[in-house]
Design an enzyme around this catalytic site. Structure first.
Site, PDB file in Angstrom:
ATOM      1  N   ARG A 120       0.846  -1.201   0.000  1.00 45.74           N
ATOM      2  CA  ARG A 120       0.000   0.000   0.000  1.00 45.74           C
ATOM      3  C   ARG A 120       0.877   1.245   0.000  1.00 45.74           C
ATOM      4  O   ARG A 120       1.026   1.929   1.010  1.00 45.74           O
ATOM      5  CB  ARG A 120      -0.960  -0.034   1.185  1.00 45.74           C
ATOM      6  CG  ARG A 120      -2.073  -1.041   0.960  1.00 45.74           C
ATOM      7  CD  ARG A 120      -3.289  -0.747   1.800  1.00 45.74           C
ATOM      8  NE  ARG A 120      -4.486  -1.244   1.163  1.00 45.74           N
ATOM      9  CZ  ARG A 120      -5.703  -1.135   1.683  1.00 45.74           C
ATOM     10  NH1 ARG A 120      -5.851  -0.515   2.837  1.00 45.74           N
ATOM     11  NH2 ARG A 120      -6.749  -1.600   1.056  1.00 45.74           N
ATOM     12  N   GLN A 125      -0.931   2.245  -6.128  1.00 47.44           N
ATOM     13  CA  GLN A 125      -2.367   2.473  -5.970  1.00 47.44           C
ATOM     14  C   GLN A 125      -3.187   1.946  -7.141  1.00 47.44           C
ATOM     15  O   GLN A 125      -4.292   1.439  -6.962  1.00 47.44           O
ATOM     16  CB  GLN A 125      -2.634   3.967  -5.776  1.00 47.44           C
ATOM     17  CG  GLN A 125      -2.282   4.466  -4.377  1.00 47.44           C
ATOM     18  CD  GLN A 125      -2.586   5.939  -4.201  1.00 47.44           C
ATOM     19  OE1 GLN A 125      -2.893   6.643  -5.147  1.00 47.44           O
ATOM     20  NE2 GLN A 125      -2.476   6.414  -2.971  1.00 47.44           N
ATOM     21  N   ASP A 128      -3.982  -1.763  -6.642  1.00 43.47           N
ATOM     22  CA  ASP A 128      -4.542  -2.134  -5.340  1.00 43.47           C
ATOM     23  C   ASP A 128      -5.968  -2.657  -5.495  1.00 43.47           C
ATOM     24  O   ASP A 128      -6.946  -1.918  -5.372  1.00 43.47           O
ATOM     25  CB  ASP A 128      -4.498  -0.914  -4.411  1.00 43.47           C
ATOM     26  CG  ASP A 128      -4.919  -1.252  -2.987  1.00 43.47           C
ATOM     27  OD1 ASP A 128      -5.341  -2.402  -2.736  1.00 43.47           O
ATOM     28  OD2 ASP A 128      -4.844  -0.357  -2.126  1.00 43.47           O
ATOM     29  N   SER A 131      -8.487  -2.362  -2.459  1.00 42.21           N
ATOM     30  CA  SER A 131      -9.185  -1.077  -2.335  1.00 42.21           C
ATOM     31  C   SER A 131     -10.300  -0.944  -3.361  1.00 42.21           C
ATOM     32  O   SER A 131     -11.404  -0.507  -3.043  1.00 42.21           O
ATOM     33  CB  SER A 131      -8.188   0.084  -2.494  1.00 42.21           C
ATOM     34  OG  SER A 131      -7.339   0.165  -1.373  1.00 42.21           O
ATOM     35  N   TYR A 226      -3.569  -0.293   7.554  1.00 42.12           N
ATOM     36  CA  TYR A 226      -4.581  -1.047   8.277  1.00 42.12           C
ATOM     37  C   TYR A 226      -4.517  -0.733   9.762  1.00 42.12           C
ATOM     38  O   TYR A 226      -3.514  -0.258  10.282  1.00 42.12           O
ATOM     39  CB  TYR A 226      -4.385  -2.559   8.073  1.00 42.12           C
ATOM     40  CG  TYR A 226      -4.634  -3.017   6.661  1.00 42.12           C
ATOM     41  CD1 TYR A 226      -5.924  -3.167   6.181  1.00 42.12           C
ATOM     42  CD2 TYR A 226      -3.571  -3.290   5.807  1.00 42.12           C
ATOM     43  CE1 TYR A 226      -6.153  -3.585   4.888  1.00 42.12           C
ATOM     44  CE2 TYR A 226      -3.790  -3.712   4.504  1.00 42.12           C
ATOM     45  CZ  TYR A 226      -5.082  -3.865   4.055  1.00 42.12           C
ATOM     46  OH  TYR A 226      -5.305  -4.278   2.769  1.00 42.12           O
TER      47      TYR A 226
END
Length: 405
Positions: A120, A125, A128, A131, A226
């Site tokens: 992350r 991104q 990902d 997400s 997280y």
């Protein structure tokens, strides 16, 4: 190099790992894309669209000829064993719960990449998938709650009287939680939220929600964005502080998850029975054990309370219920990761790259992800101890039988 796109085999899975758009992207990199017939049908992408984008469609994907395999759900151990050594696989792997498949991938000398392991960081991104699929799940959770809630979400002021807005509480302010907050707010609900990470307060406010600060006085920031898992004493205190907020909610949506572990228990059955009749609880973590006591993945459970019931919804395959857009996002994550590893029409992963090395699950006959390797070793040790115990019991039984007159 031949890139195969599999038709998903798991019941209820409607997503696909490539769309016509990403086929064009991969073809432009010099890759040959082969799509199993019907792979995108449930996502709204027919075979003809793949052909038009430059892919070849085939009745059944021949695993032994592939250089790269793209998939959504974890592969089965049996299918993994059919891949030839050196094949690259990219998809969700659920390594913590799919140890037999991980073992098969390592034994087959498959270079596998698990999208759950993509670091992350800003540069990753666009790859990902956790997400992107959480965004879909958070949106869907609110729709599922609204369908079951027996009253309106928005405030209505009419000549016949005023209808107050629904009070929605969201626990967990990651991607799924923030999307749930935004969706509930757009539907007109009054939304509050809690996350043990203090840094999430501004994000909740940016989506129109009211942040509930429980002041747990404990470090809550984990790695990769997280939350850190709380100790049992802190978790018990958290549940106690949440109890009045849960009781005041008409709709509760829980999204707290820790990758590779069982979901933390946030709401006990006593807290559920303190809610009003007609209230709805949607647990997005149901598949990993649930944030709510009594939840069952894939089912609605009616909990009796004074005046009626509270509905517990164990949301399962949430992203698959919106397969077209979920696939559009997921496929782009997959193709972006594959593009990072492709040079001059050849897939050559650079393991000096932190994204590539971080996402790698198995390679050259070994498990690269430390936590999964430890879990496999522990599993093998437990199996060995069980076998030894069974052998000892068998020997003892034989001895006793031999002693009988």
């Amino acid at each position: 190099m031949q890139v195969g796109v599999r038709r998903e085999q798991r019941a209820g899975e409607r997503r696909v790992a490539a769309t016509p758009e990403t086929v064009r992207q991969l073809a432009a990199l010099g890759l040959d894309v082969v799509v199993e017939s019907g792979a995108g049908m449930e996502s709204g992408y027919p075979d003809a669209a793949y052909k038009e984008a430059g892919a070849t469609t085939i009745a059944e994907l021949p695993p032994e000829t592939l250089d790269v395999l793209l998939h959504v759900r974890p592969l089965s151990p049996e299918f993994a064993a059919t891949l030839r050594p050196g094949t690259v696989t990219i998809g969700f792997a659920s390594p913590a719960s799919e140890l037999p498949t991980v073992r098969a991938l390592a034994a087959g000398r498959i270079t596998s990449f698990a999208l759950e392991l993509v670091p992350r960081i800003s540069r990753a991104q666009s790859m990902d998938a956790l997400s992107s699929q959480s965004l879909v799940s958070g949106y869907r959770a609110v729709l599922e709650a609204a369908l079951r809630y027996p009253r309106f979400f928005p405030l209505y002021m009419t000549a016949a009287g005023t209808i107050p807005p629904a009070r929605v509480l969201v626990l967990g302010a990651g991607v799924a939680g923030l999307q749930a907050i935004g969706t509930a707010k757009r539907l007109g609900a009054r939304v509050s939220a809690n996350d043990i990470r203090a840094a999430s307060a501004d994000e909740v406010a940016s989506m129109g929600g009211t942040f509930i600060n429980l002041d747990l006085d404990a470090p809550a920031e984990g790695t990769g964005g997280y939350a850190r898992e709380l100790g049992e004493d802190r978790a018990r205190r958290q549940r106690g502080l949440l109890t009045p907020h849960v009781a005041a909610a008409d709709v509760l949506i829980t999204t707290a998850a820790i990758p590779g572990r069982a979901a933390p228990l946030l709401v006990t059955m006593d807290m559920v029975t303190g809610m009003r009749a007609g209230s709805v609880v949607v647990d997005l973590a149901a598949e990993s054990g649930g944030n709510v006591e009594g939840v069952i993945a894939g089912r609605d459970v009616q909990v009796p309370v004074v005046g009626g019931c509270v509905t517990l919804v164990g949301l399962q395959d949430a992203a698959s219920t919106m397969p077209s857009d979920a696939s559009r996002l997921y496929a782009k994550n997959v193709s972006n990761l594959l593009a990072l590893m492709t040079h001059d029409g050849q897939v050559r992963p650079d393991f000096e790259d932190e994204v590539v090395s971080g996402a790698c699950l198995t390679r050259a006959g070994s498990v690269q992800h430390a936590a999964t390797a430890s879990a496999l070793a522990a599993s093998a040790l437990a199996a060995s101890a069980l076998a030894a115990s069974a052998l000892a019991a068998s020997d003892l039984a034989a001895l006793k039988e031999g002693e009988q007159p």
